[in-house]
Design a protein around this motif. Sequence first.
Motif, PDB file in Angstrom:
ATOM      1  N   ARG A  59       2.260   1.932  -3.419  1.00  0.00           N
ATOM      2  CA  ARG A  59       1.192   2.525  -4.241  1.00  0.00           C
ATOM      3  C   ARG A  59       1.004   3.999  -3.884  1.00  0.00           C
ATOM      4  N   ASP A 106       6.377  -4.933 -11.009  1.00  0.00           N
ATOM      5  CA  ASP A 106       5.281  -5.862 -10.724  1.00  0.00           C
ATOM      6  C   ASP A 106       5.490  -7.194 -11.435  1.00  0.00           C
ATOM      7  N   GLY A 165      -3.757  -0.827 -12.432  1.00  0.00           N
ATOM      8  CA  GLY A 165      -4.128  -2.071 -11.762  1.00  0.00           C
ATOM      9  C   GLY A 165      -3.782  -2.032 -10.287  1.00  0.00           C
ATOM     10  N   PRO A 166      -4.062  -3.160  -9.610  1.00  0.00           N
ATOM     11  CA  PRO A 166      -3.926  -3.174  -8.147  1.00  0.00           C
ATOM     12  C   PRO A 166      -2.500  -2.974  -7.656  1.00  0.00           C
ATOM     13  N   ALA A 167      -1.496  -3.179  -8.514  1.00  0.00           N
ATOM     14  CA  ALA A 167      -0.113  -3.051  -8.040  1.00  0.00           C
ATOM     15  C   ALA A 167       0.352  -1.601  -7.996  1.00  0.00           C
ATOM     16  N   PRO A 177       0.820  -1.231   0.000  1.00  0.00           N
ATOM     17  CA  PRO A 177       0.000   0.000   0.000  1.00  0.00           C
ATOM     18  C   PRO A 177       0.846   1.270   0.000  1.00  0.00           C
TER      19      PRO A 177
END
Length: 549
Positions: free
Chosen positions: A131, A184, A141-143, A128
């Motif tokens: 990010r 990632d 995306g989530p990464a 987190p």
Amino acid sequence: MRPDAVLPARADVIIVGGGTAGCVLASRLSEDPRVSVLLVEAGRDHLPGHEPDDIMDSFPRAATPGHLWPGLTAERRPGQPPRPFEQARVVGGGSSVMGMLAMRGLPADYDGWAAAGAEGWGWADVLPYFRRLERDLDFGGPAHGREGPLPVRRHPPESWPPFCRAVTAAAARQGLPLAGDLNDDASDGIYPVPMNNSARHRVSAATAYLDAAVRTRPNLIIAARCSVTAIRLRERRAVGVDVVRDGAARAVEAGEVILSAGAIHSPALLLRSGIGPGLAIDRPGVGADLQNHPLLPLSVVLRRDAVQPPDVRPAFQNCLRYSSGHPGTPAADMFVTILNKTGLHPLGRRIGGLMLAVYGSFSRGSVSLDPATGTPRIGFDLLGDERDEARLAGAVRFAAALLADEEVRRTADQPFFPINGALVQRLSRPEPASRIVNRLATAMLDAPALLRGWAVGVAGPPLRTLLDDEERLHRFVRENAVPTGHVCGTCRMGSDEAAVVDGRLRVRGVAGLRVVDASVMPAIVRANTNIPVVMIAEKAADIIKGERT
Ligand SMILES: Cc1cc2nc3c(=O)[nH]c(=O)nc-3n(C[C@H](O)[C@H](O)[C@H](O)COP(=O)(O)OP(=O)(O)OC[C@H]3O[C@@H](n4cnc5c(N)ncnc54)[C@H](O)[C@@H]3O)c2cc1C
């Protein structure tokens, strides 16, 4: 805010060191207007919009005396004479002088931290914050983060210059395919280098986190050109710091002191304050476990039609990650930066190279104090672990195979190790005499083969002279591996007796004192260290804010 602000008598939080971590912390902790924050930096501060050109350039050229600690030296290997070692002394710290590669490291690096006792620092815990810190301009995306203060961008493969493209094709023939997102994807392959800049300008922790708006906060004071000489302790509690500016000493009181002076100066400050092995507050780990990435630069002469287009300023376009497969070492342990230019001058545009490095390194050195001067004494013991030496020697053979590829040879030849540092420096200086020598040397690159070979030999030994004799290769690697700026580990986080800080980055056994910078890394990560340090500071800020609510 003036760069040389007046020192207050007291602050709720004093952050020692306005480098990568210090800038992030000062920004995040002063978001709470009830908390007074004093950021103390030994070097200069530059107001937004007034940073010097060399710092702002997207081609890294700021690691120069004006922005570095004077007189700092390091012993690369036991018995070698100490040599100058670069550490930033300027607001922004390493992020103001570094190469701007923006890498996170691998999930396994952080899971390794947690397994080694750094509670709360596994991959799921730190993602987190990776990010939060970034604004990735290429991947979502989530990464990835899209809103953070630091832009991360890459040069797309279609725009790579000829040598970078040829090495990519050669690597693919050796089973290392083109991949996309180094931050990632943990697999081996060639990647675009994630960079922490815009097309023309560096984005440091100072420019990203201490912008004009943040600097107007009344609860934040940035005191530049102020050196902290010691932490003031009352019993086992930190209550302030001693500061020297322009030769005058001052004491400043604090509710909490945070050391963010970097992996060399944070342990030095603890030792100077009586916290360390065998000292009044006995912490055996202070200054131990110094880690770094050992690196060996290998140069090539670029053919005239393979130079980088003049309008593309940054040097870093693509890079290669591979697994050595050496027994007892992790995957993806090796890193090669591919350079289609090494300088802004004529010669630099004709010299490319491969920077060979062990990123999953094991060797450990130490930081202690020179008893005569009280300044940091740095011993790396680079390649002290035989696995590091074996892998760097292996990287030379790996590079030789890539450079022997037909397609690569159409862009570059004459690989050599540029170990004649004095000559290389002389050729890069801007003075008229050096510029003339530089132009002459560049002209030699197009001379008949014999003369050309001689000219290259002055800079350092040709690669081919090392490949026939394994023992000679190892000796060369031992004598010529250089330390990068990725120092860490000297105030290691953990739960064992030798660990200096706990998972909340509090110095064990001393109240009101934390370390938040590269020194807390339990083990070096398989990445350049700036972005991991930003992550550490972002997470630390959350921990500290959480304690106040
Ligand atoms: C030449 C070079 C190139 C690099 N290239 C890259 C790269 O391309 N990518 C990457 O990710 N990483 C790179 N790094 C590493 C990266 O810059 C560091 O990991 C990162 O900056 C460390 O942050 P830090 O906060 O721990 O320390 P620093 O950023 O070094 O900050 C420490 C600060 O504390 C100040 N300070 C120290 N002692 C005192 C004192 N007693 N009183 C007051 N202030 C003090 C210093 O002046 C300094 O500003 C490079 C480093 C160097 C030196």
